[in-house]
Design a protein around this motif. Structure first.
Motif, PDB file in Angstrom:
ATOM      1  N   ASP A   4       0.850  -1.189   0.000  1.00 36.25           N
ATOM      2  CA  ASP A   4       0.000   0.000   0.000  1.00 36.25           C
ATOM      3  C   ASP A   4       0.888   1.242   0.000  1.00 36.25           C
ATOM      4  O   ASP A   4       1.938   1.266   0.648  1.00 36.25           O
ATOM      5  N   PRO A   5       0.461   2.284  -0.713  1.00 37.62           N
ATOM      6  CA  PRO A   5       1.247   3.530  -0.671  1.00 37.62           C
ATOM      7  C   PRO A   5       1.189   4.128   0.735  1.00 37.62           C
ATOM      8  O   PRO A   5       0.245   3.875   1.489  1.00 37.62           O
ATOM      9  N   PRO A   6       2.209   4.896   1.109  1.00 37.01           N
ATOM     10  CA  PRO A   6       2.180   5.481   2.459  1.00 37.01           C
ATOM     11  C   PRO A   6       0.967   6.400   2.616  1.00 37.01           C
ATOM     12  O   PRO A   6       0.535   7.045   1.664  1.00 37.01           O
ATOM     13  N   ALA A   7       0.436   6.408   3.815  1.00 36.94           N
ATOM     14  CA  ALA A   7      -0.745   7.225   4.095  1.00 36.94           C
ATOM     15  C   ALA A   7      -0.373   8.708   4.011  1.00 36.94           C
ATOM     16  O   ALA A   7       0.735   9.097   4.365  1.00 36.94           O
ATOM     17  N   GLN A   8      -1.311   9.499   3.557  1.00 33.71           N
ATOM     18  CA  GLN A   8      -1.100  10.942   3.476  1.00 33.71           C
ATOM     19  C   GLN A   8      -1.247  11.550   4.865  1.00 33.71           C
ATOM     20  O   GLN A   8      -2.175  11.219   5.604  1.00 33.71           O
TER      21      GLN A   8
END
Length: 165
Positions: A4-8
């Motif tokens: 998963d992409p890093p959380a904003q």
């Protein structure tokens, strides 16, 4: 399996940390503004962006330092007034007293060489135009005076005159 992409960071922790550390600058200036002044050998080098919003200084200083300026608070400073969002101080430049007002948000570096204490901050972000406002008007190309193209350059022709109205 894809990661998963890093959380904003919707909390803006970096900005909160910068603000908290600017509180250290404010507290140090409040101690320096006390009747006893700076204790011991403490003194401050404060670097700030001269074009940051809210910076106020005589025009000759701002023109001499169009981007960034460092001031020293050590022996000769007067009327140091640390406020909630900015501080003001009078310093000598070329033998003349000059008043500066500097928002804490404009400070990019705070250094006390007596104890080797250094804080560095992200430079202030340029002010963005408020959202929802229309873009500033631009002149229509048909009304602009035509410039003669240089030898070998393309000639730009406005087609507005041929459009049906």
């Amino acid at each position: 399996m894809a990661q998963d992409p890093p959380a904003q960071d919707l909390m803006h922790y970096e900005a909160m940390a910068q603000d908290a550390l600017r509180g250290v600058v404010k507290a140090a200036l409040k101690r320096a503004a006390a009747p006893d002044g700076l204790p011991g050998a403490h003194h401050f080098y404060i670097t700030f962006k001269t074009e940051a919003p809210g910076v106020s200084a005589p025009p000759d200083l701002l023109s001499k330092y169009p981007d960034e300026m460092t001031i020293v608070l050590q022996h000769q400073y007067w009327d140091l007034a640390p406020g909630e969002t900015f501080f003001s101080v009078t310093l000598q430049f070329g033998g003349q007293p000059k008043r500066l007002s500097i928002p804490y948000a404009a400070v990019t570096r705070f250094y006390d060489p007596s104890v080797q204490f250094l804080l560095q901050f992200e430079p202030p972000q340029p002010a963005e135009p408020p959202k929802g406002l229309p873009a500033p008007p631009t002149e229509p190309a048909a009304e602009a005076a035509p410039a003669k193209p240089a030898e070998g350059e393309a000639k730009i022709v406005s087609l507005d005159q041929f459009r049906k109205k």
